[in-house]
Scaffold this motif. Structure first.
Motif, short mmCIF file in Angstrom:
data_model
loop_
_atom_site.label_atom_id
_atom_site.label_comp_id
_atom_site.label_asym_id
_atom_site.label_seq_id
_atom_site.Cartn_x
_atom_site.Cartn_y
_atom_site.Cartn_z
N UNK A 204 0.84 -1.19 0.00
CA UNK A 204 0.00 0.00 0.00
C UNK A 204 0.88 1.25 0.00
N UNK A 205 0.40 2.28 -0.68
CA UNK A 205 1.14 3.53 -0.75
C UNK A 205 2.16 3.60 -1.86
N UNK A 206 2.35 2.50 -2.59
CA UNK A 206 3.32 2.45 -3.68
C UNK A 206 2.61 2.72 -5.00
N UNK A 207 3.16 3.59 -5.83
CA UNK A 207 2.59 3.83 -7.15
C UNK A 207 3.06 2.74 -8.11
N UNK A 208 2.38 2.60 -9.25
CA UNK A 208 2.80 1.63 -10.26
C UNK A 208 4.21 1.95 -10.74
N UNK A 209 4.52 3.23 -10.93
CA UNK A 209 5.85 3.60 -11.40
C UNK A 209 6.92 3.16 -10.39
N UNK A 210 6.68 3.41 -9.12
CA UNK A 210 7.64 2.99 -8.11
C UNK A 210 7.77 1.48 -8.07
N UNK A 211 6.64 0.78 -8.09
CA UNK A 211 6.66 -0.68 -7.97
C UNK A 211 7.39 -1.34 -9.12
N UNK A 212 7.26 -0.79 -10.34
CA UNK A 212 7.89 -1.40 -11.51
C UNK A 212 9.41 -1.38 -11.42
N UNK A 213 9.95 -0.51 -10.60
CA UNK A 213 11.40 -0.40 -10.48
C UNK A 213 12.05 -1.40 -9.55
N UNK A 214 11.28 -2.21 -8.85
CA UNK A 214 11.85 -3.05 -7.81
C UNK A 214 12.22 -4.50 -8.18
N UNK A 215 11.45 -5.23 -9.00
CA UNK A 215 11.66 -6.69 -9.08
C UNK A 215 13.09 -7.14 -9.35
N UNK A 216 13.63 -6.85 -10.52
CA UNK A 216 14.99 -7.32 -10.83
C UNK A 216 16.03 -6.65 -9.94
N UNK A 217 15.79 -5.39 -9.60
CA UNK A 217 16.73 -4.64 -8.77
C UNK A 217 16.90 -5.30 -7.40
N UNK A 218 15.80 -5.61 -6.74
CA UNK A 218 15.90 -6.19 -5.40
C UNK A 218 16.42 -7.62 -5.47
N UNK A 219 15.97 -8.39 -6.46
CA UNK A 219 16.49 -9.75 -6.60
C UNK A 219 18.01 -9.71 -6.77
#
Length: 297
Positions: free
Chosen positions: A109-124
């Motif tokens: 909650x509180x995360x925008x789509x733009x912010x969320x799209x930046x995380x998957x490969x980066x955090x992995x």
């Protein structure tokens, strides 16, 4: 639907916005209406035709691994999400209006789509290389190219694990790195001595591919204590090149937990419309970023 594709390897100009058939979710997959797609260095490396064993390509090919959006189709065997849910995750050909994800998590909650799209490969990637380099609580990790998406995540995750981080970046990003808890210095002439003045180094990560592997080995004293995600010549120095993902679902779950707890936040530096994917690649290749770049659909 609209989709970014390329029919030959080459520079950003090979990217084309085309009309394509909508993909369908297979067993264990979901399809999303993409709202934003993450821009990662692997995207342009694949476009150039670099040999990356984890991502074999046949031409013509789509572009993009990361995305956030709204679930609109659920494959057989999927029980943790349903149509209408907001998710972020990893899949294929995500620079498109619709994409199939093979790994996902509900958006905090509180995360925008733009912010969320930046995380998957980066955090992995951040979680993987911290584990692969073997750095532990109480030790010091040197991160070369620390201000980008992976570096931003590494700094925050390492801090949470009790690891001291020294980060190198351009002069304009020094305050940003300090805000993430790092000791900082600029790259360029004399950077090795500047790092030494900040403290001894137990392990090092090369996130930028700027030709510093030899110096990272010198600073750590052991090529086994250095990992690169950006320099394909790293193995010539006895250094591991890390390009094969670990458990993406586990990484997404950890990312969602850290974000929800306020322990991980990576800014979106710039957003691009789907038709300007080439510009996004040009900027990504230029480096010097602070956080993430994303495509907005």
């Amino acid at each position: 639907m609209k989709k970014v594709s390329f029919a030959e390897f080459g520079g950003p100009d090979v990217l084309q916005l085309i009309d394509a058939e909508e993909p369908a979710a297979g067993p264990g997959q979901v399809r999303i209406a993409v709202r934003a797609a993450g821009v990662n260095p692997v995207d342009w490396r694949l476009r150039e035709g670099q040999i990356l064993g984890a991502h074999p390509l046949e031409l013509p090919a789509g572009v993009g691994l990361d995305a956030a959006g709204v679930v609109d189709q659920v494959g057989d065997g999927v029980e943790d999400v349903e149509v209408g849910d907001y998710v972020f995750g990893e899949g294929v050909d995500t620079y498109a209006e619709f994409a199939v994800l093979t790994a996902w998590a509900r958006m905090p909650s509180g995360l925008t789509f733009e912010e969320a799209a930046g995380y998957p490969s980066v955090v992995e990637t951040a979680l993987r290389v911290i584990d692969e380099v073997g750095v532990l609580a109480g030790q010091t990790l040197l991160v070369s190219g620390a201000s980008g998406g992976v570096g931003s995540a590494v700094l925050q995750i390492a801090r949470e694990r009790g690891i001291t981080v020294i980060g190198t970046a351009g002069a304009a990003n020094q305050d940003y790195l300090r805000s993430l808890g790092a000791r900082t210095t600029t790259y360029g002439e004399g950077w090795v001595e500047r790092v030494r003045r900040l403290g001894s180094v137990d392990a090092a990560l090369d996130l930028a591919g700027s030709g510093v592997i030899r110096e990272l080995v010198e600073l750590t004293g052991d090529p086994q204590r250095v990992v690169s995600i950006a320099d394909l010549d790293a193995p010539k120095f006895g250094v591991r090149f890390s390009g094969v993902a670990g458990s993406v679902p586990a990484a997404l779950a950890e990312a969602a937990a850290l974000i929800s707890q306020g322990k991980l936040r990576t800014p979106v530096e710039k957003s691009y419309p789907l038709a300007e994917a080439a510009a996004a690649h040009i900027d990504s290749q230029a480096g010097h970023s602070r956080g993430r770049r994303v495509i907005v659909i």
